[in-house]
Scaffold this motif. Structure first.
Motif, PDB file in Angstrom:
ATOM      1  N   TRP A  17       0.836  -1.199   0.000  1.00  0.00           N
ATOM      2  CA  TRP A  17       0.000   0.000   0.000  1.00  0.00           C
ATOM      3  C   TRP A  17       0.878   1.259   0.000  1.00  0.00           C
ATOM      4  N   LYS A  18       1.918   1.256   0.820  1.00  0.00           N
ATOM      5  CA  LYS A  18       2.760   2.447   0.938  1.00  0.00           C
ATOM      6  C   LYS A  18       3.609   2.700  -0.305  1.00  0.00           C
ATOM      7  N   TYR A  20       2.774   1.341  -3.509  1.00  0.00           N
ATOM      8  CA  TYR A  20       1.969   1.174  -4.723  1.00  0.00           C
ATOM      9  C   TYR A  20       2.761   0.439  -5.803  1.00  0.00           C
ATOM     10  N   TRP A  54      -6.202  -0.535  -6.594  1.00  0.00           N
ATOM     11  CA  TRP A  54      -5.232   0.104  -5.707  1.00  0.00           C
ATOM     12  C   TRP A  54      -4.477   1.211  -6.443  1.00  0.00           C
ATOM     13  N   LEU A  55      -4.084   0.951  -7.674  1.00  0.00           N
ATOM     14  CA  LEU A  55      -3.288   1.922  -8.412  1.00  0.00           C
ATOM     15  C   LEU A  55      -4.104   3.129  -8.862  1.00  0.00           C
ATOM     16  N   SER A  57      -6.433   4.471  -6.938  1.00  0.00           N
ATOM     17  CA  SER A  57      -6.904   5.145  -5.717  1.00  0.00           C
ATOM     18  C   SER A  57      -5.747   5.521  -4.803  1.00  0.00           C
ATOM     19  N   LYS A  58      -4.709   6.094  -5.367  1.00  0.00           N
ATOM     20  CA  LYS A  58      -3.503   6.393  -4.592  1.00  0.00           C
ATOM     21  C   LYS A  58      -3.674   7.609  -3.687  1.00  0.00           C
ATOM     22  N   TYR A  59      -3.038   7.516  -2.523  1.00  0.00           N
ATOM     23  CA  TYR A  59      -2.881   8.659  -1.628  1.00  0.00           C
ATOM     24  C   TYR A  59      -1.484   9.219  -1.846  1.00  0.00           C
ATOM     25  N   ASP A  60      -1.281  10.478  -1.525  1.00  0.00           N
ATOM     26  CA  ASP A  60       0.037  11.086  -1.658  1.00  0.00           C
ATOM     27  C   ASP A  60       1.013  10.432  -0.682  1.00  0.00           C
TER      28      ASP A  60
END
Length: 144
Positions: A17-18, A20, A54-55, A57-60
């Motif tokens: 997750w961290k 990606y 997942w790819l 819906s990325k967070y900064d």
């Protein structure tokens, strides 16, 4: 899969997750995985669908973190709990927090075949957000 292997899988989940990293995400899941962000959701079906989601819906980077731990194993059902933290800016103040429970099943290769997430938002953060919304409605900044 034993307790240590499940914990390693959970740590790999956070790492995937961290970062990606497409390969790290894909390595966690079976080709035919059913992945639910909420128990009432229709599942994402298949490794490719999960990786793609997942790819998209990325967070900064640096604006989120998580820690999950093994809670129980009963036969082929693996249960983890932990929390997900979201920050206003990298290293900045906490903006949101969720407490999570994951129900998982795995194949003989250690790939997750079924993943269901249960979550609840931190009640203090939820109360603050609700109070801010009510204040905006009362001030006319937003309409009901």
């Amino acid at each position: 899969m034993d307790r240590n292997q499940f914990q390693a899988w959970l740590d790999g989940y956070v790492e995937a997750w961290k970062t990606y990293d497409e390969a790290k995400i894909g390595d966690l899941f079976a080709d035919d995985v059913e992945y639910r962000y909420h128990p009432m959701d229709e599942p994402l079906v298949g490794r490719a669908a999960v990786v793609s989601n997942w790819l998209e819906s990325k967070y900064d980077p640096g604006t989120y973190d998580a820690k999950y731990e093994v809670l129980a194993i009963d036969g082929d059902t693996y249960v983890a709990h932990g929390r997900s933290d979201y920050f206003e800016t990298p290293g900045g103040p906490l903006r949101d927090q969720y407490f999570n429970v994951y129900i998982c099943r795995f194949n003989d290769r250690g790939e997750c075949t079924s993943f269901t997430e249960y979550w609840i938002q931190n009640r203090d953060i939820r109360r603050k957000a609700r109070a801010e919304l009510i204040a905006k409605v009362k001030s006319g900044e937003i309409s009901e």
